[in-house]
Scaffold this motif. Structure first.
Motif, short mmCIF file in Angstrom:
data_model
loop_
_atom_site.label_atom_id
_atom_site.label_comp_id
_atom_site.label_asym_id
_atom_site.label_seq_id
_atom_site.Cartn_x
_atom_site.Cartn_y
_atom_site.Cartn_z
N ALA A 8 14.08 -4.25 -5.80
CA ALA A 8 13.64 -3.74 -4.17
C ALA A 8 14.59 -2.65 -3.89
O ALA A 8 13.92 -1.62 -3.35
N GLY A 9 15.84 -2.59 -4.29
CA GLY A 9 16.54 -1.42 -3.95
C GLY A 9 16.19 -0.07 -4.75
O GLY A 9 16.06 1.04 -4.13
N LEU A 10 15.76 -0.37 -5.75
CA LEU A 10 15.32 0.84 -6.85
C LEU A 10 13.95 1.24 -6.06
O LEU A 10 13.77 2.49 -6.10
N THR A 11 13.12 0.40 -5.81
CA THR A 11 11.71 0.80 -5.29
C THR A 11 12.03 1.54 -4.07
O THR A 11 11.37 2.55 -3.69
N GLU A 12 13.00 1.23 -3.19
CA GLU A 12 13.23 1.70 -1.84
C GLU A 12 13.58 3.26 -1.96
O GLU A 12 13.53 4.08 -1.35
N ILE A 13 14.64 3.50 -3.18
CA ILE A 13 15.00 4.85 -3.56
C ILE A 13 13.84 5.78 -3.80
O ILE A 13 13.87 6.83 -3.32
N TYR A 14 12.96 5.29 -4.66
CA TYR A 14 11.61 6.11 -5.07
C TYR A 14 10.77 6.28 -3.97
O TYR A 14 10.17 7.06 -3.98
N ARG A 15 10.71 5.20 -2.97
CA ARG A 15 10.04 5.46 -1.94
C ARG A 15 10.22 6.58 -1.02
O ARG A 15 9.59 7.35 -0.58
N VAL A 27 9.84 -0.67 -16.47
CA VAL A 27 10.43 -0.41 -15.37
C VAL A 27 9.80 0.59 -14.44
O VAL A 27 9.78 0.33 -13.12
N ALA A 28 9.19 1.30 -14.87
CA ALA A 28 8.53 2.54 -14.07
C ALA A 28 7.04 1.78 -13.73
O ALA A 28 7.07 2.06 -12.47
N SER A 29 6.61 1.21 -14.48
CA SER A 29 5.34 0.44 -13.90
C SER A 29 5.76 -0.40 -12.83
O SER A 29 5.05 -0.49 -11.80
N ALA A 30 6.78 -1.02 -12.79
CA ALA A 30 7.18 -2.13 -11.92
C ALA A 30 7.54 -1.37 -10.59
O ALA A 30 7.23 -1.69 -9.36
N VAL A 31 8.32 -0.16 -10.60
CA VAL A 31 8.48 0.55 -9.41
C VAL A 31 7.31 1.04 -8.87
O VAL A 31 7.06 0.97 -7.59
N ILE A 32 6.29 1.61 -9.76
CA ILE A 32 5.10 2.31 -9.05
C ILE A 32 4.18 1.23 -8.59
O ILE A 32 3.50 1.56 -7.59
N MET A 33 4.10 0.04 -9.13
CA MET A 33 3.49 -1.01 -8.56
C MET A 33 3.87 -1.34 -7.06
O MET A 33 3.03 -1.88 -6.30
N ARG A 34 4.95 -1.10 -6.94
CA ARG A 34 5.69 -1.68 -5.55
C ARG A 34 5.71 -0.88 -4.49
O ARG A 34 5.70 -0.76 -3.23
N LEU A 35 5.38 0.58 -4.90
CA LEU A 35 5.00 1.59 -3.68
C LEU A 35 3.62 1.65 -3.46
O LEU A 35 2.75 0.79 -4.07
N GLY A 36 3.50 2.19 -2.32
CA GLY A 36 2.10 2.18 -1.61
C GLY A 36 1.27 3.30 -2.73
O GLY A 36 1.63 4.08 -3.69
N PRO A 37 -0.14 3.06 -2.47
CA PRO A 37 -1.27 3.62 -3.40
C PRO A 37 -1.15 5.12 -3.20
O PRO A 37 -1.06 5.69 -4.21
N ARG A 38 -0.93 5.56 -2.16
CA ARG A 38 -0.76 6.92 -1.86
C ARG A 38 0.43 7.57 -2.69
O ARG A 38 0.14 8.57 -3.17
#
Length: 179
Positions: free
Chosen positions: A109-116, A134-145
């Motif tokens: 969750a923290g990593l996703t927030e950083i990339y967001r 890991v990259a796939s998990a992060v991208i999946m948690r970001l918004g589609p745009r």
């Protein structure tokens, strides 16, 4: 004839105890050894041996069964102790796995927030050098745009692999069992 056996008596000890009476019976069966006649007729030594063996067969069998039962009880206790140890280790492992999963969820969750909050071109450079999962998990948690902007900035082959992992994660035919 009623015989009381000691439960700790082994078959060998039983045979040793019965050897002297057996020798006496054999001596008595020798003709003319003690000048006694058997009232019931001529009993041969083979008959006496057979009778003796028949008389001790049941106590010997009972003793053998008792020894086997004791060995089985000892083995059962050993198995129960091992099962208790396995259950203890299983509980420790499940606790450790739960703590690990909780940590990973927080870290993800923290990593996703950083990339967001990153720009798509900077995020793409970093994500394409990470493990695919890991990259796939992060991208999946970001918004589609934002996900599409990051995948657009990545190397096309790496982006295709990540998109494939994301697609297989949502496939209903994919097994949920990790084994």
């Amino acid at each position: 004839m009623k015989t009381i056996l000691n439960p700790d008596l082994t078959v060998l000890q039983l045979l040793r105890r019965l050897a002297l009476p057996a020798a006496g019976l054999i001596l008595l069966s020798i003709p003319g050894a003690f000048a006694q006649q058997h009232p019931e007729g001529d009993i041969t030594s083979e008959d006496e041996i057979r009778q003796f063996c028949t008389n001790i067969a049941d106590p010997a069998r009972d003793q053998r069964y008792l020894l086997q039962k004791q060995e089985l009880e000892r083995l059962r206790a050993d198995i129960d102790a091992r099962m208790a140890e396995m259950d203890k280790r299983k509980a420790e492992y499940q606790d450790w796995l739960k703590r690990r999963d909780d940590f990973l969820k927080q870290a993800e969750a923290g990593l996703t927030e950083i990339y967001r909050k990153m720009k798509p071109d900077a995020a793409a450079l970093q994500l394409q050098d990470m493990k695919i999962e890991v990259a796939s998990a992060v991208i999946m948690r970001l918004g589609p745009r934002q996900s599409s902007l990051i995948l657009n900035e990545m190397d096309p082959q790496k982006a295709a692999v990540i998109a494939s992992v994301i697609a297989s994660a949502s496939d209903p035919n994919t097994s949920k069992d990790p084994s």
